[in-house]
Each structure stands twice: as C-alpha cells, then as structure tokens.
Design a protein around this motif. Structure first.
Motif, PDB file in Angstrom:
ATOM      1  N   THR A 144       7.282  11.397   5.731  1.00 54.77           N
ATOM      2  CA  THR A 144       6.808  10.774   4.616  1.00 54.77           C
ATOM      3  C   THR A 144       5.073  11.565   4.251  1.00 54.77           C
ATOM      4  O   THR A 144       4.567  11.366   5.006  1.00 54.77           O
ATOM      5  CB  THR A 144       6.570   9.208   4.620  1.00 54.77           C
ATOM      6  N   VAL A 160       8.620  13.386 -10.422  1.00 56.16           N
ATOM      7  CA  VAL A 160       9.593  13.245  -9.595  1.00 56.16           C
ATOM      8  C   VAL A 160      10.946  13.538 -10.427  1.00 56.16           C
ATOM      9  O   VAL A 160      11.796  14.248  -9.752  1.00 56.16           O
ATOM     10  CB  VAL A 160       9.462  11.739  -8.953  1.00 56.16           C
ATOM     11  N   GLY A 183       4.063   9.330  -0.280  1.00 53.94           N
ATOM     12  CA  GLY A 183       5.121   8.426  -0.710  1.00 53.94           C
ATOM     13  C   GLY A 183       6.415   8.974  -0.903  1.00 53.94           C
ATOM     14  O   GLY A 183       7.419   8.374  -1.220  1.00 53.94           O
ATOM     15  N   GLN A 184       6.284  10.291  -0.485  1.00 55.89           N
ATOM     16  CA  GLN A 184       7.707  11.291  -0.572  1.00 55.89           C
ATOM     17  C   GLN A 184       8.370  11.326   0.743  1.00 55.89           C
ATOM     18  O   GLN A 184       7.565  11.822   1.811  1.00 55.89           O
ATOM     19  CB  GLN A 184       7.563  12.501  -1.091  1.00 55.89           C
ATOM     20  N   LEU A 242       9.863   4.313  -4.718  1.00 49.56           N
ATOM     21  CA  LEU A 242       9.160   4.059  -5.981  1.00 49.56           C
ATOM     22  C   LEU A 242       9.884   3.121  -6.957  1.00 49.56           C
ATOM     23  O   LEU A 242       9.173   2.595  -7.691  1.00 49.56           O
ATOM     24  CB  LEU A 242       9.069   5.564  -6.467  1.00 49.56           C
ATOM     25  N   MET A 295      12.035   9.886  -3.440  1.00 47.41           N
ATOM     26  CA  MET A 295      10.989   8.772  -3.328  1.00 47.41           C
ATOM     27  C   MET A 295      11.897   7.360  -3.476  1.00 47.41           C
ATOM     28  O   MET A 295      11.883   6.766  -4.530  1.00 47.41           O
ATOM     29  CB  MET A 295      10.252   8.893  -4.574  1.00 47.41           C
TER      30      MET A 295
END
Length: 169
Positions: A91, A165, A94-95, A113, A110
């Motif tokens: 990670t 994203v 946050g990806q 999210l 993600m």
C-alpha cells in the motif's frame, strides 16, 4: 509572534522545506530530478536504475533488491528509523499496488476510498435534490462545525477519486 528555528509539522512551509532537505540528500547519493516532476528522482549506475517518487515523507522506491537495501541503509543512516514495505503487493498513499512481473503489469486499486467517502452516510433518498432545489428563498440551515468539516473532507476525497483515480467517473 514566534520565529521557528526549524520546520514544524503542519506549518505552511514545512512540506516545501522537507522536500528541499530530502531532495538535496538524495542528490548527494547521485539521484537526479526528473525534468517533468521534481518529486521523482532517478539514479543510473552500472546498468542499474533506481527510481524514487515521493509525496512529502512517503517514498516509493523502485529497483533491484540490492538497490532497495542500499537506499534503505542510506535513509536510515541519515534519518534514523524508517518504516518499509517490500514485495509485489503493498500500500502506498492509500493505493493498493500489485506488481505482476510475469506479465509486466502494475495494477493500482483504492478499494477503501469509496467506502471511506460514503461508508457512514445515514441519510437515504431517492434523489439528491428536494423539490425546492431551485427555490432561492428557502435555504437549509448551516451545518454545525463537525458535520461541515466531515462534508469538506468527503468532498475533497471525492474530487481526488474523480480527478486522479477514476477520471472515467
């Protein structure tokens, strides 16, 4: 009025000062800035290439295992203890990054999210608009600070999701 002797986390110029410090250090190791993005540095030596991309104090280092160990050793010597993740699944900001070496593909996900943006919304509605949406004489009362702050956070995350994203959204 207070004059700081060094950058303090959360101050306006702190991220910039940290970028200058980190970039200067990496340049002493032989890295060169990418002409398109100052937050990407590359070092080529003896046929090996190491790439470092960073956002504030989160670094993504790409290279052979030997090169990764070298960079980690140099960073630890300069800055002390650091946290690392190594492997084909990790990670970053946050990806979820998954590297498929066999097919030479990198997948970015993600998954949390959208859950984070809409997860705690309690209100349910068939449509986001009330019948009086265009009636300018009827305004909703202002949100209390806590709910307003939560709304701003969710809107910022939604903008990030849509612009970076999932531009198809």
């Amino acid at each position: 009025i207070v004059k700081l002797k060094k950058a303090l986390y959360g101050c306006r110029d702190s991220a910039f000062l940290w970028q200058e410090k980190l970039s200067s250090f990496l340049k002493t190791l032989g890295f060169k800035e990418n002409i398109k993005d100052k937050c990407i540095l590359v070092r080529k030596e003896n046929g090996n290439t190491i790439m470092i991309g960073y956002h504030v104090d989160d670094l993504l280092v790409i290279g052979s295992q030997e090169d990764l160990n070298w960079v980690k050793e140099k960073l630890m010597k300069e800055y002390g203890e650091i946290n690392t993740q190594v492997g084909n699944k990790f990670t970053y900001l946050g990806q979820r990054v998954e590297v498929d070496e066999e097919n030479r593909k990198i997948s970015l996900h993600m998954p949390n999210l959208v859950k984070d943006i809409i997860g705690d919304i309690q209100e349910k509605s068939a449509t986001p608009a009330n019948e009086d949406i265009f009636d300018i004489d009827k305004f909703s009362p202002k949100l209390e600070q806590k709910r307003a702050s939560a709304l701003h956070t969710k809107l910022a995350k939604a903008l990030y999701l849509i612009l970076k994203v999932r531009p198809d959204m």
